[in-house]
Design a protein around this motif. Structure first.
Motif, PDB file in Angstrom:
ATOM      1  N   SER A 166       0.837  -1.196   0.000  1.00 55.91           N
ATOM      2  CA  SER A 166       0.000   0.000   0.000  1.00 55.91           C
ATOM      3  C   SER A 166       0.867   1.240   0.000  1.00 55.91           C
ATOM      4  O   SER A 166       1.980   1.230   0.516  1.00 55.91           O
ATOM      5  CB  SER A 166      -0.877   0.019   1.246  1.00 55.91           C
ATOM      6  N   GLN A 167       0.334   2.284  -0.565  1.00 57.46           N
ATOM      7  CA  GLN A 167       1.024   3.560  -0.551  1.00 57.46           C
ATOM      8  C   GLN A 167       0.224   4.502   0.322  1.00 57.46           C
ATOM      9  O   GLN A 167      -0.998   4.573   0.209  1.00 57.46           O
ATOM     10  CB  GLN A 167       1.151   4.129  -1.959  1.00 57.46           C
ATOM     11  N   ILE A 168       0.919   5.224   1.206  1.00 58.41           N
ATOM     12  CA  ILE A 168       0.270   6.153   2.123  1.00 58.41           C
ATOM     13  C   ILE A 168       0.834   7.544   1.881  1.00 58.41           C
ATOM     14  O   ILE A 168       2.041   7.728   1.799  1.00 58.41           O
ATOM     15  CB  ILE A 168       0.519   5.740   3.592  1.00 58.41           C
ATOM     16  N   THR A 169      -0.064   8.514   1.795  1.00 62.32           N
ATOM     17  CA  THR A 169       0.337   9.904   1.666  1.00 62.32           C
ATOM     18  C   THR A 169      -0.199  10.640   2.884  1.00 62.32           C
ATOM     19  O   THR A 169      -1.380  10.525   3.211  1.00 62.32           O
ATOM     20  CB  THR A 169      -0.249  10.540   0.394  1.00 62.32           C
ATOM     21  N   LYS A 186      11.946  14.770  14.177  1.00 67.04           N
ATOM     22  CA  LYS A 186      12.129  13.475  14.851  1.00 67.04           C
ATOM     23  C   LYS A 186      12.433  12.376  13.838  1.00 67.04           C
ATOM     24  O   LYS A 186      13.303  11.534  14.056  1.00 67.04           O
ATOM     25  CB  LYS A 186      10.893  13.122  15.675  1.00 67.04           C
ATOM     26  N   LEU A 187      11.710  12.399  12.745  1.00 65.18           N
ATOM     27  CA  LEU A 187      11.922  11.407  11.695  1.00 65.18           C
ATOM     28  C   LEU A 187      13.329  11.527  11.103  1.00 65.18           C
ATOM     29  O   LEU A 187      14.021  10.525  10.899  1.00 65.18           O
ATOM     30  CB  LEU A 187      10.866  11.545  10.602  1.00 65.18           C
ATOM     31  N   THR A 188      13.753  12.735  10.869  1.00 65.77           N
ATOM     32  CA  THR A 188      15.104  12.966  10.356  1.00 65.77           C
ATOM     33  C   THR A 188      16.148  12.441  11.330  1.00 65.77           C
ATOM     34  O   THR A 188      17.122  11.794  10.932  1.00 65.77           O
ATOM     35  CB  THR A 188      15.331  14.474  10.081  1.00 65.77           C
ATOM     36  N   TYR A 189      15.941  12.699  12.596  1.00 68.23           N
ATOM     37  CA  TYR A 189      16.869  12.206  13.625  1.00 68.23           C
ATOM     38  C   TYR A 189      16.934  10.683  13.620  1.00 68.23           C
ATOM     39  O   TYR A 189      18.009  10.097  13.662  1.00 68.23           O
ATOM     40  CB  TYR A 189      16.438  12.727  15.000  1.00 68.23           C
ATOM     41  N   ILE A 190      15.771  10.037  13.550  1.00 67.08           N
ATOM     42  CA  ILE A 190      15.724   8.568  13.513  1.00 67.08           C
ATOM     43  C   ILE A 190      16.484   8.046  12.300  1.00 67.08           C
ATOM     44  O   ILE A 190      17.267   7.098  12.395  1.00 67.08           O
ATOM     45  CB  ILE A 190      14.262   8.063  13.515  1.00 67.08           C
ATOM     46  N   GLN A 191      16.267   8.663  11.150  1.00 65.53           N
ATOM     47  CA  GLN A 191      16.955   8.243   9.927  1.00 65.53           C
ATOM     48  C   GLN A 191      18.473   8.402  10.067  1.00 65.53           C
ATOM     49  O   GLN A 191      19.236   7.534   9.652  1.00 65.53           O
ATOM     50  CB  GLN A 191      16.449   9.036   8.720  1.00 65.53           C
ATOM     51  N   ASN A 200      20.209   4.917  10.006  1.00 63.65           N
ATOM     52  CA  ASN A 200      20.487   4.708   8.579  1.00 63.65           C
ATOM     53  C   ASN A 200      19.392   3.884   7.900  1.00 63.65           C
ATOM     54  O   ASN A 200      19.663   3.105   6.985  1.00 63.65           O
ATOM     55  CB  ASN A 200      21.852   4.047   8.363  1.00 63.65           C
ATOM     56  N   GLN A 201      18.158   4.041   8.336  1.00 63.13           N
ATOM     57  CA  GLN A 201      17.022   3.342   7.743  1.00 63.13           C
ATOM     58  C   GLN A 201      16.240   4.304   6.861  1.00 63.13           C
ATOM     59  O   GLN A 201      16.229   5.507   7.083  1.00 63.13           O
ATOM     60  CB  GLN A 201      16.090   2.790   8.826  1.00 63.13           C
ATOM     61  N   GLU A 202      15.582   3.727   5.880  1.00 66.71           N
ATOM     62  CA  GLU A 202      14.703   4.505   5.019  1.00 66.71           C
ATOM     63  C   GLU A 202      13.332   4.623   5.670  1.00 66.71           C
ATOM     64  O   GLU A 202      12.980   3.848   6.565  1.00 66.71           O
ATOM     65  CB  GLU A 202      14.588   3.837   3.651  1.00 66.71           C
ATOM     66  N   LEU A 203      12.553   5.565   5.193  1.00 71.14           N
ATOM     67  CA  LEU A 203      11.231   5.839   5.740  1.00 71.14           C
ATOM     68  C   LEU A 203      10.341   4.596   5.828  1.00 71.14           C
ATOM     69  O   LEU A 203       9.738   4.351   6.874  1.00 71.14           O
ATOM     70  CB  LEU A 203      10.541   6.956   4.948  1.00 71.14           C
ATOM     71  N   ALA A 249       8.560  -0.535  11.364  1.00 75.79           N
ATOM     72  CA  ALA A 249       8.966  -0.842  12.735  1.00 75.79           C
ATOM     73  C   ALA A 249       8.063  -0.132  13.750  1.00 75.79           C
ATOM     74  O   ALA A 249       7.650  -0.728  14.750  1.00 75.79           O
ATOM     75  CB  ALA A 249      10.419  -0.447  12.955  1.00 75.79           C
ATOM     76  N   ALA A 250       7.742   1.129  13.477  1.00 76.93           N
ATOM     77  CA  ALA A 250       6.890   1.891  14.393  1.00 76.93           C
ATOM     78  C   ALA A 250       5.489   1.297  14.468  1.00 76.93           C
ATOM     79  O   ALA A 250       4.914   1.162  15.556  1.00 76.93           O
ATOM     80  CB  ALA A 250       6.827   3.352  13.946  1.00 76.93           C
TER      81      ALA A 250
END
Length: 88
Positions: free
Chosen positions: A2-5, A15-20, A24-27, A33-34
Motif C-alpha cells: 500500500s502507498q500512504i500519503t 524526529k523522523l530525520t533524527y531517527i533516519q 540509517n534506515q529509510e522511511l 517498525a513503528a
C-alpha cells in the motif's frame, strides 16, 4: 503493498530525520517498525485484565487499611478528619 500519503508537522519531521540519521534506515523501514511496535503494544495491553493492569501499576497493595473498611469507612474518615483538622 500500500502507498500512504500524509502530512506531518515540523516537530515530527525533525524526529523522523533524527531517527533516519541514527539508524540509517529509510522511511518505509522506520514506519514498518513503528507500526509493528505500536501494534504489539496495543495487543499486549488488550490481553491484560483490569486487575493485572492495576497490579502492575503498583496501585494494588500500595497501602494497608482495616479489613472491615467497607463496613465502617464513615467512622474511619471522621476519625482521620478530626485528627487532621481538629474540631471545626
Amino acid at each position: 503493498m500500500s502507498q500512504i500519503t500524509t502530512q506531518i508537522d515540523r516537530e515530527t519531521t525533525d524526529k523522523l530525520t533524527y531517527i533516519q540519521q541514527q539508524t540509517n534506515q529509510e522511511l518505509p523501514e522506520i514506519l514498518r517498525a513503528a507500526i509493528n511496535d505500536y501494534y504489539q503494544k496495543l495487543k499486549l495491553k488488550k490481553q491484560k485484565t483490569p486487575f493485572q493492569l492495576l497490579e502492575e501499576s503498583g496501585f494494588i497493595g500500595c497501602c494497608s487499611v482495616e479489613s472491615d473498611l467497607s463496613v465502617n469507612y464513615k467512622q474511619v474518615l471522621a476519625t482521620e478528619l478530626e485528627a487532621k483538622y481538629g474540631n471545626r
